[in-house]
Design a protein around this motif. Structure first.
Motif, PDB file in Angstrom:
ATOM      1  N   MET A 112      41.583  -3.551  50.268  1.00 54.84           N
ATOM      2  CA  MET A 112      41.166  -2.713  49.150  1.00 54.84           C
ATOM      3  C   MET A 112      41.655  -1.276  49.331  1.00 54.84           C
ATOM      4  O   MET A 112      42.003  -0.600  48.358  1.00 54.84           O
ATOM      5  CB  MET A 112      39.642  -2.731  49.003  1.00 54.84           C
ATOM      6  N   ALA A 113      41.690  -0.796  50.568  1.00 56.58           N
ATOM      7  CA  ALA A 113      42.173   0.563  50.828  1.00 56.58           C
ATOM      8  C   ALA A 113      43.661   0.686  50.503  1.00 56.58           C
ATOM      9  O   ALA A 113      44.111   1.685  49.935  1.00 56.58           O
ATOM     10  CB  ALA A 113      41.920   0.942  52.285  1.00 56.58           C
ATOM     11  N   ILE A 114      44.439  -0.340  50.862  1.00 60.39           N
ATOM     12  CA  ILE A 114      45.868  -0.330  50.532  1.00 60.39           C
ATOM     13  C   ILE A 114      46.061  -0.374  49.025  1.00 60.39           C
ATOM     14  O   ILE A 114      46.927   0.313  48.465  1.00 60.39           O
ATOM     15  CB  ILE A 114      46.572  -1.521  51.210  1.00 60.39           C
ATOM     16  N   PHE A 115      45.241  -1.177  48.345  1.00 60.33           N
ATOM     17  CA  PHE A 115      45.295  -1.242  46.883  1.00 60.33           C
ATOM     18  C   PHE A 115      45.004   0.128  46.271  1.00 60.33           C
ATOM     19  O   PHE A 115      45.726   0.590  45.379  1.00 60.33           O
ATOM     20  CB  PHE A 115      44.289  -2.287  46.401  1.00 60.33           C
ATOM     21  N   ALA A 116      43.962   0.795  46.753  1.00 63.91           N
ATOM     22  CA  ALA A 116      43.619   2.121  46.228  1.00 63.91           C
ATOM     23  C   ALA A 116      44.708   3.137  46.544  1.00 63.91           C
ATOM     24  O   ALA A 116      44.993   4.030  45.734  1.00 63.91           O
ATOM     25  CB  ALA A 116      42.277   2.578  46.801  1.00 63.91           C
ATOM     26  N   LEU A 117      45.334   3.012  47.713  1.00 60.86           N
ATOM     27  CA  LEU A 117      46.415   3.925  48.083  1.00 60.86           C
ATOM     28  C   LEU A 117      47.580   3.815  47.109  1.00 60.86           C
ATOM     29  O   LEU A 117      48.149   4.824  46.677  1.00 60.86           O
ATOM     30  CB  LEU A 117      46.886   3.628  49.505  1.00 60.86           C
ATOM     31  N   THR A 118      47.937   2.585  46.748  1.00 59.28           N
ATOM     32  CA  THR A 118      49.041   2.404  45.803  1.00 59.28           C
ATOM     33  C   THR A 118      48.647   2.857  44.401  1.00 59.28           C
ATOM     34  O   THR A 118      49.479   3.373  43.656  1.00 59.28           O
ATOM     35  CB  THR A 118      49.474   0.927  45.760  1.00 59.28           C
ATOM     36  N   ALA A 119      47.367   2.678  44.035  1.00 62.56           N
ATOM     37  CA  ALA A 119      46.915   3.049  42.694  1.00 62.56           C
ATOM     38  C   ALA A 119      46.841   4.560  42.504  1.00 62.56           C
ATOM     39  O   ALA A 119      47.328   5.106  41.506  1.00 62.56           O
ATOM     40  CB  ALA A 119      45.560   2.418  42.401  1.00 62.56           C
ATOM     41  N   VAL A 120      46.226   5.232  43.454  1.00 60.77           N
ATOM     42  CA  VAL A 120      46.045   6.687  43.332  1.00 60.77           C
ATOM     43  C   VAL A 120      47.283   7.422  43.841  1.00 60.77           C
ATOM     44  O   VAL A 120      47.790   8.342  43.186  1.00 60.77           O
ATOM     45  CB  VAL A 120      44.787   7.140  44.087  1.00 60.77           C
ATOM     46  N   GLY A 121      47.786   7.013  45.004  1.00 60.29           N
ATOM     47  CA  GLY A 121      48.974   7.667  45.552  1.00 60.29           C
ATOM     48  C   GLY A 121      50.205   7.445  44.701  1.00 60.29           C
ATOM     49  O   GLY A 121      51.049   8.339  44.569  1.00 60.29           O
ATOM     50  N   GLY A 122      50.311   6.255  44.099  1.00 59.86           N
ATOM     51  CA  GLY A 122      51.449   5.966  43.237  1.00 59.86           C
ATOM     52  C   GLY A 122      51.508   6.881  42.030  1.00 59.86           C
ATOM     53  O   GLY A 122      52.598   7.217  41.532  1.00 59.86           O
ATOM     54  N   THR A 123      50.344   7.324  41.561  1.00 62.23           N
ATOM     55  CA  THR A 123      50.291   8.248  40.426  1.00 62.23           C
ATOM     56  C   THR A 123      50.991   9.558  40.752  1.00 62.23           C
ATOM     57  O   THR A 123      51.595  10.192  39.882  1.00 62.23           O
ATOM     58  CB  THR A 123      48.826   8.513  40.036  1.00 62.23           C
ATOM     59  N   GLY A 124      50.912   9.977  42.021  1.00 66.00           N
ATOM     60  CA  GLY A 124      51.598  11.208  42.427  1.00 66.00           C
ATOM     61  C   GLY A 124      53.000  10.976  42.941  1.00 66.00           C
ATOM     62  O   GLY A 124      53.867  11.853  42.831  1.00 66.00           O
ATOM     63  N   LEU A 125      53.258   9.794  43.507  1.00 67.17           N
ATOM     64  CA  LEU A 125      54.570   9.524  44.100  1.00 67.17           C
ATOM     65  C   LEU A 125      55.672   9.429  43.049  1.00 67.17           C
ATOM     66  O   LEU A 125      56.784   9.927  43.254  1.00 67.17           O
ATOM     67  CB  LEU A 125      54.510   8.217  44.900  1.00 67.17           C
ATOM     68  N   GLY A 126      55.375   8.809  41.909  1.00 66.61           N
ATOM     69  CA  GLY A 126      56.370   8.660  40.853  1.00 66.61           C
ATOM     70  C   GLY A 126      56.958   9.985  40.381  1.00 66.61           C
ATOM     71  O   GLY A 126      58.191  10.142  40.331  1.00 66.61           O
ATOM     72  N   PRO A 127      56.119  10.977  40.044  1.00 61.88           N
ATOM     73  CA  PRO A 127      56.664  12.259  39.572  1.00 61.88           C
ATOM     74  C   PRO A 127      57.508  12.997  40.604  1.00 61.88           C
ATOM     75  O   PRO A 127      58.381  13.781  40.229  1.00 61.88           O
ATOM     76  CB  PRO A 127      55.397  13.055  39.227  1.00 61.88           C
ATOM     77  N   VAL A 128      57.254  12.785  41.905  1.00 65.44           N
ATOM     78  CA  VAL A 128      58.043  13.464  42.938  1.00 65.44           C
ATOM     79  C   VAL A 128      59.518  13.099  42.795  1.00 65.44           C
ATOM     80  O   VAL A 128      60.411  13.958  42.867  1.00 65.44           O
ATOM     81  CB  VAL A 128      57.529  13.080  44.345  1.00 65.44           C
ATOM     82  N   VAL A 129      59.776  11.830  42.570  1.00 68.88           N
ATOM     83  CA  VAL A 129      61.154  11.356  42.415  1.00 68.88           C
ATOM     84  C   VAL A 129      61.679  11.676  41.013  1.00 68.88           C
ATOM     85  O   VAL A 129      62.810  12.134  40.849  1.00 68.88           O
ATOM     86  CB  VAL A 129      61.225   9.835  42.682  1.00 68.88           C
ATOM     87  N   ALA A 130      60.816  11.446  40.005  1.00 71.32           N
ATOM     88  CA  ALA A 130      61.258  11.622  38.615  1.00 71.32           C
ATOM     89  C   ALA A 130      61.625  13.064  38.302  1.00 71.32           C
ATOM     90  O   ALA A 130      62.517  13.323  37.481  1.00 71.32           O
ATOM     91  CB  ALA A 130      60.160  11.136  37.670  1.00 71.32           C
ATOM     92  N   GLY A 131      60.957  14.015  38.939  1.00 71.83           N
ATOM     93  CA  GLY A 131      61.267  15.423  38.673  1.00 71.83           C
ATOM     94  C   GLY A 131      62.703  15.766  39.013  1.00 71.83           C
ATOM     95  O   GLY A 131      63.380  16.495  38.269  1.00 71.83           O
ATOM     96  N   TRP A 132      63.200  15.237  40.115  1.00 73.08           N
ATOM     97  CA  TRP A 132      64.572  15.538  40.513  1.00 73.08           C
ATOM     98  C   TRP A 132      65.579  14.720  39.715  1.00 73.08           C
ATOM     99  O   TRP A 132      66.723  15.160  39.522  1.00 73.08           O
ATOM    100  CB  TRP A 132      64.746  15.299  42.011  1.00 73.08           C
ATOM    101  N   ILE A 133      65.185  13.535  39.244  1.00 73.14           N
ATOM    102  CA  ILE A 133      66.061  12.785  38.330  1.00 73.14           C
ATOM    103  C   ILE A 133      66.239  13.566  37.030  1.00 73.14           C
ATOM    104  O   ILE A 133      67.336  13.658  36.482  1.00 73.14           O
ATOM    105  CB  ILE A 133      65.478  11.380  38.049  1.00 73.14           C
TER     106      ILE A 133
END
Length: 598
Positions: free
Chosen positions: A280-301
């Motif tokens: 469940m912790a890994i699931f929450a990490l991907t759910a909440v952390g993924g919300t921030g991880l996507g923009p990090v890459v997308a901003g430079w694209i």
């Protein structure tokens, strides 16, 4: 209690090969399965498929062994996944048990189910044979809870990959606003509707899909939603106007919702409550952390003039295609009641005895009943279960403010600190760091859970949730009162990090606690809170820009902090009074009673 066949004292000549025979002896009903032999003789060694056994009256003797399955009576069967609202008078007859979905749908549309029901009732009245329910035996490897750890982790990894894709897609969209507004000639508000539409689809569709996954299985929805989710990236990238983008984002949110509500249910299917903490912790990490991880890459694209907003979509589509390849290779059906239904169907076909059934089939008398039960269960849980409704309010507010943060970070850092879009995207790493802190915090929470589970039960999941209740307004107040040019931008990043740290803990607590409390109804309970969470995420971004213009960054975020402070008591109330609250629930009480029997 297992009875000796010799007690039946039947004549030696009674010998035939029958799939299932009832023998009467001085009144009680006895069941004997397999090949008959002289009952005074010693039993022979047989394989599992032809193993002979005899038991007493099914109302008092629950254990039979049919094709490796345990067979029980209505009184002894344990099936917490049966909706407590189901009336046994609507139990399906022999003909309805094996009807195809298309046949049931045709009957419903043409109103043939009523006449069929009357005919079935008259036929039932002439029969006094009660159903024979099957369950998995202890240690049965066909039961998802008994899958090997390697298989469990493989399923969990692919399911969490779906969550990561769905979460990152929410925030990456915003990073393409500058070039998308230029190419599609739309306003900032029109582009923001695409963010809200994604959350809208994320919230509404699980009301149907989560419950249908509990009736028809998880696997078909993983495959179908994965295909639709991937194709929506193409629709956005090829769009010629903002209206097409908004429709595509709505549909993409609908397909992507599988990566949220159903993954929690999948984890609950295959991991026991004591093992569920880390998955469940890994699931929450991907759910909440993924919300921030996507923009990090997308901003430079977005910063690259040769790529911009269209390639944000194409790159994500390629990643979604990789996920789609993994699903049929790794994912397996994890809903035990679905597997039991398939086994019961095979037994009926093999033996010709239509009394074999899974307990959950009792709620499938007709498609109308199934649709009603499936579509109303999440809303029913959210509106009638205090545990679900209180958590829905709390996580709904926190998630709505998170989407406000996604919408406002670009403006805050551009207006106050003159960041470009690439630098602004990098600031979203604060959300990733906050999620990692939450993930690490979970190890301490898990230690507390293991230590206190025997006395606290599911409420042992809430120790760190009480800490997060205080941390949430603290993070928001720091974010609010650092919105000055004289304050270094790192203070804003710290406020974001602390806030997301709290959101992660709350998110994980909601999913873990509801999964523990509602067991086989976990997906429906999670779909209920998902509705509240994503309705807030839909609404909040639509007034974010206007609110910040009217109140300023400082006072708008202060308002959010004050509202968060008002919700501090929620986890404390559930921590101390959770068991008594759950005992008043038909759904949670059914799971509690089933756990006591195991």
């Amino acid at each position: 209690m297992v009875l000796n066949p010799e007690r039946l004292d039947l004549p030696d000549f009674l010998s035939s090969i029958l799939p299932f025979t009832r023998v009467f002896k001085d009144g009680p009903m006895w069941f004997y399965y397999g090949s008959f032999r002289p009952l005074h003789s010693k039993p022979k060694t047989m394989d599992a498929a032809s193993r002979s056994f005899a038991v007493g009256d099914l109302s008092t003797t629950p254990t039979l062994d049919v094709d490796g399955m345990v067979v029980k009576s209505l009184e002894d069967v344990r099936e917490p996944s049966l909706d407590p609202r189901v009336d046994l008078s609507s139990r399906p007859d022999e003909a309805q048990l094996d009807e195809t979905f298309s046949r049931q749908l045709t009957d419903l549309v043409l109103h043939r189910h009523e006449s069929r029901k009357r005919a079935g009732d008259s036929e039932k009245s002439s029969k006094d044979d009660e159903p024979i329910y099957i369950e998995f035996g202890e240690g049965d490897e066909r039961n998802p809870i008994n899958y090997s750890r390697r298989k469990k982790w493989a399923i969990t990894s692919v399911a969490c990959f779906a969550t990561l894709l769905a979460a990152s897609t929410a925030g990456t969209y915003n990073m393409g606003f500058p070039s998308m507004r230029r190419d599609l000639h739309c306003t900032q508000f029109e582009a923001t509707i695409g963010l809200s539409a994604y959350a809208l689809g994320f919230g509404i569709v699980p009301l149907v899909s989560a419950s249908f996954s509990e009736e028809f299985g998880r696997q078909p929805l993983y495959v179908g939603s994965g295909i639709g989710f991937m194709l929506m990236f193409m629709m956005v990238a090829l769009a010629k106007n903002i209206q097409t983008v908004i429709i595509a984002r709505l549909l993409q949110g609908a397909f992507g919702s599988t990566g949220s509500t159903m993954v929690g249910g999948t984890i609950a299917d295959i991991w026991s409550t004591k093992e569920r903490g880390l998955p469940m912790a890994i699931f929450a990490l991907t759910a909440v952390g993924g919300t921030g991880l996507g923009p990090v890459v997308a901003g430079w694209i977005e910063m690259n003039p040769k790529l911009e907003w269209k390639w944000i979509q194409w790159i994500q589509m390629i990643i979604a295609a990789i996920y789609l390849v993994l699903v049929p290779l790794v994912m397996r059906e994890t809903r035990s009641s679905i597997l039991l239904t398939k086994i019961a169907r095979r037994l009926r076909k093999k033996s010709g005895d239509h009394r074999y059934r899974a307990r959950v089939e009792d709620e499938r008398a007709n498609l109308a009943t199934l649709i009603y039960i499936s579509c109303t269960r999440p809303v029913h849980l959210m509106c009638t279960e205090l545990v679900v409704s209180s958590f829905s309010l709390w996580i709904g507010f926190a998630w709505g403010v998170t989407y406000c943060m996604i919408e406002s970070i670009s403006g805050v850092f551009h207006d106050i600190h003159d960041f470009n879009i690439g630098q602004t995207g990098t600031i979203f790493m604060a959300m990733v760091v906050g999620s990692i802190l939450g993930f690490l915090t979970n190890f301490y929470q898990e230690a507390l859970y293991q230590r206190h589970f025997s006395t606290r039960g599911p409420e042992a999941r809430l120790y760190m949730a009480c800490f997060a209740a205080v941390l949430l307004p603290v993070g928001m107040f720091i974010y609010a009162w650092s919105s000055f040019t004289s304050v270094h931008w790192i203070a804003l990043a710290i406020g974001i990090m602390l806030y997301i740290w709290a959101v992660f803990i709350i998110y994980l607590a909601v999913f873990s606690y509801l999964a523990d409390c509602y067991g086989p109804f976990a997906s429906s309970a999670l779909a209920g809170q998902s509705l509240a969470r994503n309705m807030a995420a839909t609404a909040f971004p639509l007034f974010t820009t206007q609110m910040y213009k009217s109140l300023s960054y400082k006072w708008a975020n202060t308002l959010f902090g004050c509202l968060a402070a008002l919700m501090v008591p929620i986890p404390f109330v559930l921590f101390f009074y959770g068991p008594s609250i759950r005992l008043r629930s038909r759904f949670s009480r059914a799971v509690m009673e089933a756990d006591k029997k195991t």
